[in-house]
Design a protein around this motif. Structure first.
Motif, PDB file in Angstrom:
ATOM      1  N   SER A 159     -11.179 -26.021   4.379  1.00 35.53           N
ATOM      2  CA  SER A 159     -12.437 -25.251   4.386  1.00 35.53           C
ATOM      3  C   SER A 159     -12.208 -23.748   4.529  1.00 35.53           C
ATOM      4  O   SER A 159     -12.888 -22.952   3.883  1.00 35.53           O
ATOM      5  N   GLN A 160     -11.257 -23.350   5.349  1.00 35.88           N
ATOM      6  CA  GLN A 160     -10.955 -21.919   5.515  1.00 35.88           C
ATOM      7  C   GLN A 160     -10.428 -21.331   4.195  1.00 35.88           C
ATOM      8  O   GLN A 160     -10.837 -20.239   3.791  1.00 35.88           O
ATOM      9  N   GLU A 161      -9.518 -22.051   3.566  1.00 34.08           N
ATOM     10  CA  GLU A 161      -8.958 -21.579   2.296  1.00 34.08           C
ATOM     11  C   GLU A 161     -10.037 -21.497   1.217  1.00 34.08           C
ATOM     12  O   GLU A 161     -10.060 -20.561   0.416  1.00 34.08           O
ATOM     13  N   PHE A 162     -10.940 -22.468   1.199  1.00 40.42           N
ATOM     14  CA  PHE A 162     -12.018 -22.455   0.222  1.00 40.42           C
ATOM     15  C   PHE A 162     -12.925 -21.249   0.447  1.00 40.42           C
ATOM     16  O   PHE A 162     -13.346 -20.594  -0.514  1.00 40.42           O
ATOM     17  N   ALA A 163     -13.212 -20.924   1.696  1.00 45.17           N
ATOM     18  CA  ALA A 163     -14.035 -19.749   2.000  1.00 45.17           C
ATOM     19  C   ALA A 163     -13.357 -18.478   1.494  1.00 45.17           C
ATOM     20  O   ALA A 163     -14.010 -17.607   0.896  1.00 45.17           O
ATOM     21  N   GLN A 164     -12.059 -18.350   1.707  1.00 49.53           N
ATOM     22  CA  GLN A 164     -11.319 -17.182   1.218  1.00 49.53           C
ATOM     23  C   GLN A 164     -11.320 -17.143  -0.305  1.00 49.53           C
ATOM     24  O   GLN A 164     -11.511 -16.088  -0.914  1.00 49.53           O
ATOM     25  N   TRP A 165     -11.097 -18.296  -0.931  1.00 49.01           N
ATOM     26  CA  TRP A 165     -11.088 -18.376  -2.385  1.00 49.01           C
ATOM     27  C   TRP A 165     -12.451 -17.990  -2.961  1.00 49.01           C
ATOM     28  O   TRP A 165     -12.536 -17.256  -3.945  1.00 49.01           O
ATOM     29  N   LEU A 166     -13.511 -18.464  -2.317  1.00 50.99           N
ATOM     30  CA  LEU A 166     -14.864 -18.145  -2.762  1.00 50.99           C
ATOM     31  C   LEU A 166     -15.113 -16.636  -2.677  1.00 50.99           C
ATOM     32  O   LEU A 166     -15.697 -16.042  -3.588  1.00 50.99           O
ATOM     33  N   SER A 167     -14.650 -16.012  -1.606  1.00 46.89           N
ATOM     34  CA  SER A 167     -14.783 -14.554  -1.478  1.00 46.89           C
ATOM     35  C   SER A 167     -14.029 -13.841  -2.593  1.00 46.89           C
ATOM     36  O   SER A 167     -14.530 -12.878  -3.174  1.00 46.89           O
ATOM     37  N   GLN A 168     -12.834 -14.311  -2.879  1.00 43.43           N
ATOM     38  CA  GLN A 168     -12.034 -13.712  -3.948  1.00 43.43           C
ATOM     39  C   GLN A 168     -12.733 -13.873  -5.298  1.00 43.43           C
ATOM     40  O   GLN A 168     -12.800 -12.925  -6.097  1.00 43.43           O
ATOM     41  N   MET A 169     -13.275 -15.060  -5.565  1.00 43.83           N
ATOM     42  CA  MET A 169     -13.976 -15.300  -6.829  1.00 43.83           C
ATOM     43  C   MET A 169     -15.210 -14.413  -6.942  1.00 43.83           C
ATOM     44  O   MET A 169     -15.495 -13.869  -8.007  1.00 43.83           O
ATOM     45  N   GLU A 170     -15.938 -14.259  -5.847  1.00 42.96           N
ATOM     46  CA  GLU A 170     -17.124 -13.408  -5.858  1.00 42.96           C
ATOM     47  C   GLU A 170     -16.735 -11.969  -6.179  1.00 42.96           C
ATOM     48  O   GLU A 170     -17.398 -11.296  -6.955  1.00 42.96           O
ATOM     49  N   TYR A 171     -15.650 -11.511  -5.604  1.00 40.11           N
ATOM     50  CA  TYR A 171     -15.180 -10.146  -5.811  1.00 40.11           C
ATOM     51  C   TYR A 171     -14.703  -9.934  -7.252  1.00 40.11           C
ATOM     52  O   TYR A 171     -14.999  -8.921  -7.872  1.00 40.11           O
ATOM     53  N   GLU A 172     -13.981 -10.903  -7.792  1.00 39.05           N
ATOM     54  CA  GLU A 172     -13.379 -10.768  -9.117  1.00 39.05           C
ATOM     55  C   GLU A 172     -14.337 -11.074 -10.264  1.00 39.05           C
ATOM     56  O   GLU A 172     -14.234 -10.484 -11.335  1.00 39.05           O
ATOM     57  N   ALA A 173     -15.240 -12.009 -10.063  1.00 41.26           N
ATOM     58  CA  ALA A 173     -15.995 -12.570 -11.185  1.00 41.26           C
ATOM     59  C   ALA A 173     -17.068 -11.643 -11.740  1.00 41.26           C
ATOM     60  O   ALA A 173     -17.199 -11.498 -12.938  1.00 41.26           O
ATOM     61  N   HIS A 174     -17.890 -11.065 -10.905  1.00 42.50           N
ATOM     62  CA  HIS A 174     -19.037 -10.263 -11.347  1.00 42.50           C
ATOM     63  C   HIS A 174     -19.934 -11.048 -12.303  1.00 42.50           C
ATOM     64  O   HIS A 174     -20.583 -10.480 -13.167  1.00 42.50           O
ATOM     65  N   SER A 175     -19.895 -12.345 -12.195  1.00 43.78           N
ATOM     66  CA  SER A 175     -20.754 -13.246 -12.958  1.00 43.78           C
ATOM     67  C   SER A 175     -20.901 -14.516 -12.125  1.00 43.78           C
ATOM     68  O   SER A 175     -20.124 -14.747 -11.199  1.00 43.78           O
ATOM     69  N   PRO A 176     -21.885 -15.335 -12.454  1.00 45.32           N
ATOM     70  CA  PRO A 176     -22.065 -16.556 -11.655  1.00 45.32           C
ATOM     71  C   PRO A 176     -20.830 -17.452 -11.664  1.00 45.32           C
ATOM     72  O   PRO A 176     -20.092 -17.509 -12.646  1.00 45.32           O
ATOM     73  N   LEU A 177     -20.635 -18.145 -10.553  1.00 48.96           N
ATOM     74  CA  LEU A 177     -19.605 -19.179 -10.467  1.00 48.96           C
ATOM     75  C   LEU A 177     -20.274 -20.490 -10.846  1.00 48.96           C
ATOM     76  O   LEU A 177     -21.251 -20.900 -10.215  1.00 48.96           O
ATOM     77  N   ILE A 178     -19.763 -21.129 -11.887  1.00 45.63           N
ATOM     78  CA  ILE A 178     -20.365 -22.355 -12.389  1.00 45.63           C
ATOM     79  C   ILE A 178     -19.464 -23.528 -12.015  1.00 45.63           C
ATOM     80  O   ILE A 178     -18.372 -23.678 -12.557  1.00 45.63           O
ATOM     81  N   PHE A 179     -19.904 -24.337 -11.068  1.00 46.78           N
ATOM     82  CA  PHE A 179     -19.186 -25.540 -10.678  1.00 46.78           C
ATOM     83  C   PHE A 179     -19.708 -26.672 -11.553  1.00 46.78           C
ATOM     84  O   PHE A 179     -20.913 -26.937 -11.570  1.00 46.78           O
ATOM     85  N   VAL A 180     -18.813 -27.336 -12.289  1.00 48.32           N
ATOM     86  CA  VAL A 180     -19.227 -28.369 -13.235  1.00 48.32           C
ATOM     87  C   VAL A 180     -18.748 -29.734 -12.745  1.00 48.32           C
ATOM     88  O   VAL A 180     -17.556 -29.931 -12.496  1.00 48.32           O
ATOM     89  N   ILE A 181     -19.707 -30.649 -12.607  1.00 50.26           N
ATOM     90  CA  ILE A 181     -19.420 -32.017 -12.164  1.00 50.26           C
ATOM     91  C   ILE A 181     -19.788 -32.958 -13.305  1.00 50.26           C
ATOM     92  O   ILE A 181     -20.930 -32.973 -13.764  1.00 50.26           O
TER      93      ILE A 181
END
Length: 157
Positions: free
Chosen positions: A83-105
């Motif tokens: 969970s900690q790593e996922f939170a860090q990864w999510l922050s990194q994606m938010e910073y880098e992406a500048h577009s929505p994060l699309i989780f596909v199931i």
């Protein structure tokens, strides 16, 4: 601001899963913009192989992807985080992406090869196998947990 879309195949038919999804969808409101989108599942019928079903669902998913987007395919062979790593990864994606994060199931058969190939990232929720409906709830809870970790909220502890 965090923008997340969860794109999935089919409807959530199980009541307790839908209730949990509703709960975490409401809890995520203060942390960003969340959209839940779905495409129709392909009904099995004679002469239609499992691979063809995945391909048809995959075409629907690809057609529904918002542009621009950072696509995260949920699949068993994807990257695993605590969970900690996922939170860090999510922050990194938010910073880098500048577009929505699309989780596909995907549906009960998983994601098509074309969709996995189009993804920027592949994510595994666990080494366990979950139903595609339960995966929706687990993803929402983990997104909420990651947001509370990022905000220093005590939910995680």
């Amino acid at each position: 601001m965090l923008q997340i879309v969860i794109l999935m195949v089919g409807k959530t038919r199980t009541g307790f899963i839908q209730a949990g999804m509703d709960l975490y969808t409401k809890r995520l409101v203060p942390y960003g913009k969340l959209s839940l989108l779905s495409v129709p599942e392909e009904k099995p019928r004679p002469g239609l192989t499992p691979e063809q079903i995945k391909e048809r669902e995959g075409m629907r998913l690809l057609a529904r992807l918002p542009k621009p987007a950072r696509i995260i395919a949920l699949e068993a062979s994807g990257q695993e985080f605590n969970s900690q790593e996922f939170a860090q990864w999510l922050s990194q994606m938010e910073y880098e992406a500048h577009s929505p994060l699309i989780f596909v199931i995907g549906g009960h058969l998983g994601l098509s090869n074309a969709l996995v190939a189009a993804a920027n990232h592949r994510l595994a929720l666990s080494r366990f196998t979950f139903t595609h409906e339960l995966s929706r709830l687990i993803l929402l809870e983990q997104l909420y947990r990651a947001c509370t970790i990022r905000a220093g909220h005590p939910y995680h502890y």
